[in-house]
Design an enzyme around this catalytic site. Structure first.
Site, short mmCIF file in Angstrom:
data_model
loop_
_atom_site.label_atom_id
_atom_site.label_comp_id
_atom_site.label_asym_id
_atom_site.label_seq_id
_atom_site.Cartn_x
_atom_site.Cartn_y
_atom_site.Cartn_z
N ASN A 207 4.23 22.40 -4.25
CA ASN A 207 3.82 23.58 -5.02
C ASN A 207 3.87 23.24 -6.51
O ASN A 207 4.22 22.12 -6.89
CB ASN A 207 4.73 24.77 -4.69
N ASP A 276 8.39 26.20 2.35
CA ASP A 276 8.83 26.92 3.55
C ASP A 276 8.36 26.24 4.82
O ASP A 276 8.90 26.47 5.89
CB ASP A 276 8.30 28.35 3.52
N LYS A 286 -0.99 5.63 7.04
CA LYS A 286 -1.95 6.55 6.41
C LYS A 286 -2.93 7.06 7.47
O LYS A 286 -3.49 6.26 8.23
CB LYS A 286 -2.70 5.81 5.30
N LYS A 338 19.84 37.41 2.37
CA LYS A 338 20.47 36.10 2.15
C LYS A 338 21.89 36.24 1.59
O LYS A 338 22.49 35.26 1.16
CB LYS A 338 19.61 35.25 1.23
N1 CTP Z 1 14.80 29.00 -0.58
C1 CTP Z 1 15.61 28.13 0.12
N2 CTP Z 1 15.12 27.48 1.20
C2 CTP Z 1 13.85 27.67 1.62
C3 CTP Z 1 13.02 28.57 0.91
C4 CTP Z 1 13.52 29.23 -0.19
O1 CTP Z 1 16.76 27.95 -0.26
N3 CTP Z 1 13.40 27.01 2.68
C5 CTP Z 1 15.35 29.71 -1.74
C6 CTP Z 1 14.64 29.44 -3.07
O2 CTP Z 1 15.27 28.37 -3.75
C7 CTP Z 1 14.82 30.75 -3.81
C8 CTP Z 1 14.90 31.79 -2.71
O3 CTP Z 1 15.21 31.08 -1.50
O4 CTP Z 1 16.04 30.82 -4.52
C9 CTP Z 1 13.65 32.58 -2.48
O5 CTP Z 1 12.55 31.73 -2.33
P1 CTP Z 1 11.10 32.32 -2.09
O6 CTP Z 1 10.15 31.20 -1.82
O7 CTP Z 1 10.77 33.31 -3.16
O8 CTP Z 1 11.31 33.20 -0.78
P2 CTP Z 1 11.44 32.89 0.74
O9 CTP Z 1 12.86 33.09 1.11
O10 CTP Z 1 10.85 31.58 1.07
O11 CTP Z 1 10.61 34.11 1.34
P3 CTP Z 1 9.02 34.43 1.35
O12 CTP Z 1 8.34 33.15 1.69
O13 CTP Z 1 8.93 35.45 2.42
O14 CTP Z 1 8.68 34.97 0.00
#
Ligand code: CTP
Length: 401
Positions: A207, A276, A286, A338
């Site tokens: 990202n 995620d 590759k 969380k």
């Molecule tokens: N986070 C984490 N581990 C993941 C995803 C996110 O620890 N696999 C943490 C990020 O570092 C951030 C928080 O969770 O502090 C929220 O991340 P965000 O991407 O906004 O949310 P998600 O929990 O992934 O939820 P969604 O995808 O539904 O927005």
């Protein structure tokens, strides 16, 4: 030990007020070295400032080998603080452009000390959007400003542009020295940057996170005396001095690095933009386009913060919520699900917020239900406010134990 201040004086009619500032600082027992731009010498003589500061005044970058050495290299290294008062529009613009074309600009470029700038100029010049943009930029990279006052200006008009009062300037100097150590010896783990989820040896999912917010928090926490571990995905940033860096690449590596240290820390601040999802399979070779399926099979990565929330004992847990819609509902949901103490919510679609930029526009949501919406601030300022809150929560937790 006495603090060493470099007083930079630039070409503004308010340059004569530098004499009073030098005198006030000498009275406070600061060691004052004055560097003037050539334009400043048109408004006040070096001799005046030399007599008051009780040190030679530097103007010319190429004066002689002796003053070159003192002026350019050792003064920048020895300074505890650089105060530019008055700072002209021209000087501010040169600094923002990264120029080092006179001794003062070169010294500021070279120094690691705090730099305070007190602008003074005509009100039209001060309000000019070009200058304002430079000031926002400089604030974003850590320079501090002492706002000019509104009043009658030397050119006869009334407006904002008059050098701040000597009391305000000296107050800002002493505040910069009374460094806040409210996180002394606290152990803080910060995560930053993106993660990369490989598909094969040359491709990955990731990202746009730059890591700037997390690095600003790590730097500020370290400045306040914390022992900081920065678990960072790949970024272009240099680790702040004094911070212990743990470089990681994938969400799984970040999970292991964070969970393995969880027991030893007082707070975890999860500014990282963790992927995620990751490709279900990573090819060792590759992938050739002939065999490449247009449909990518993905699986969930571990939710690191979710895991920390479930296994929380005394740690303060801070999450970030990057949203593009329903900011407060979504961020509030993350806070509860969380088990966080605080969530920093930002709407990535708003100007001044989010990835890559030096500013952020955030709302803080606390487990108590309180919410605080902050204006657009530099990431450094957001880090400062966030850590004020973290320090306060750590203190409350410590009393409970
Ligand atoms: N986070 C984490 N581990 C993941 C995803 C996110 O620890 N696999 C943490 C990020 O570092 C951030 C928080 O969770 O502090 C929220 O991340 P965000 O991407 O906004 O949310 P998600 O929990 O992934 O939820 P969604 O995808 O539904 O927005």
């Amino acid at each position: 030990m006495s603090k060493t201040v470099i007083l930079g004086v630039t070409g503004s009619i308010a340059a004569y007020k530098a004499a009073e500032l030098a005198s006030l600082m000498v009275k406070r027992n600061y060691v004052v070295h004055v560097i003037m731009t050539p334009a400043a010498t048109r408004f006040i003589t070096p001799l005046t400032l030399q007599a008051i500061s009780q040190n030679p005044v530097h103007v010319d970058m190429f004066a002689s080998p002796g003053s070159w050495e003192i002026g350019h290299i050792s003064l920048a290294a020895r300074a505890d603080l650089v105060l530019v008062a008055p700072a002209s529009a021209d000087f501010i613009a040169r600094l923002a452009a990264g120029m080092a074309d006179d001794l003062l600009a070169a010294t500021i470029m070279a120094t690691k000390a705090t730099v305070l700038l007190a602008p003074a100029m005509n009100d039209g010049m001060y309000a000019n959007p070009v200058l304002q943009e430079k000031i926002v930029y400089l604030k974003g990279v850590g320079y501090r400003f002492i706002e000019p006052e509104t009043g009658r200006l030397a050119c006869g008009t009334v407006g904002q542009g008059r050098l701040a009062s000597p009391e305000a300037i000296i107050g800002a100097v002493s505040q910069a020295f009374s460094s806040n150590q409210d996180l002394a010896d606290k152990r803080i783990l910060v995560t930053a940057g993106p993660t990369r989820e490989p598909l094969d040896p040359v491709r990955y999912l990731s990202n746009y996170s730059s890591g700037k917010m997390g690095y600003a928090i790590a730097e500020e926490a370290c400045r306040r005396g914390a022992r900081v571990t920065l678990v960072s995905g790949p970024t272009q940033l240099a680790p702040p001095p004094g911070v212990s860096l743990v470089p990681v690449e994938t969400a799984q590596e970040m999970f292991e690095a964070v969970v393995g240290r969880y027991d030893q820390v007082d707070a975890v601040i999860k500014a990282a933009a963790v992927a995620d999802f990751r490709p279900r399979q990573k090819s060792e070779q590759k992938l050739k386009k002939q065999v490449f399926s247009p449909v990518l099979e993905l699986e969930r990565t571990p939710d690191i913060l979710g895991y920390l929330g479930e296994h929380k004992s005394r740690q303060v847990l801070v999450g970030f919520a990057a949203e593009t819609e329903n900011l407060l509902e979504n961020a509030g949901g993350k806070l509860r699900q969380k088990n966080l103490d605080l969530v920093v919510a930002n709407n990535l679609t708003e100007p001044g917020a989010g990835f890559g930029v030096d500013t952020n526009l955030v709302t803080l949501l606390y487990s108590s239900g309180e919410t605080v919406k902050l204006p657009v601030l530099s990431k450094k300022e957001v880090a400062g406010i966030l850590l004020d809150k973290v320090a306060a929560i750590i203190q409350v937790q410590a009393k409970k134990v």
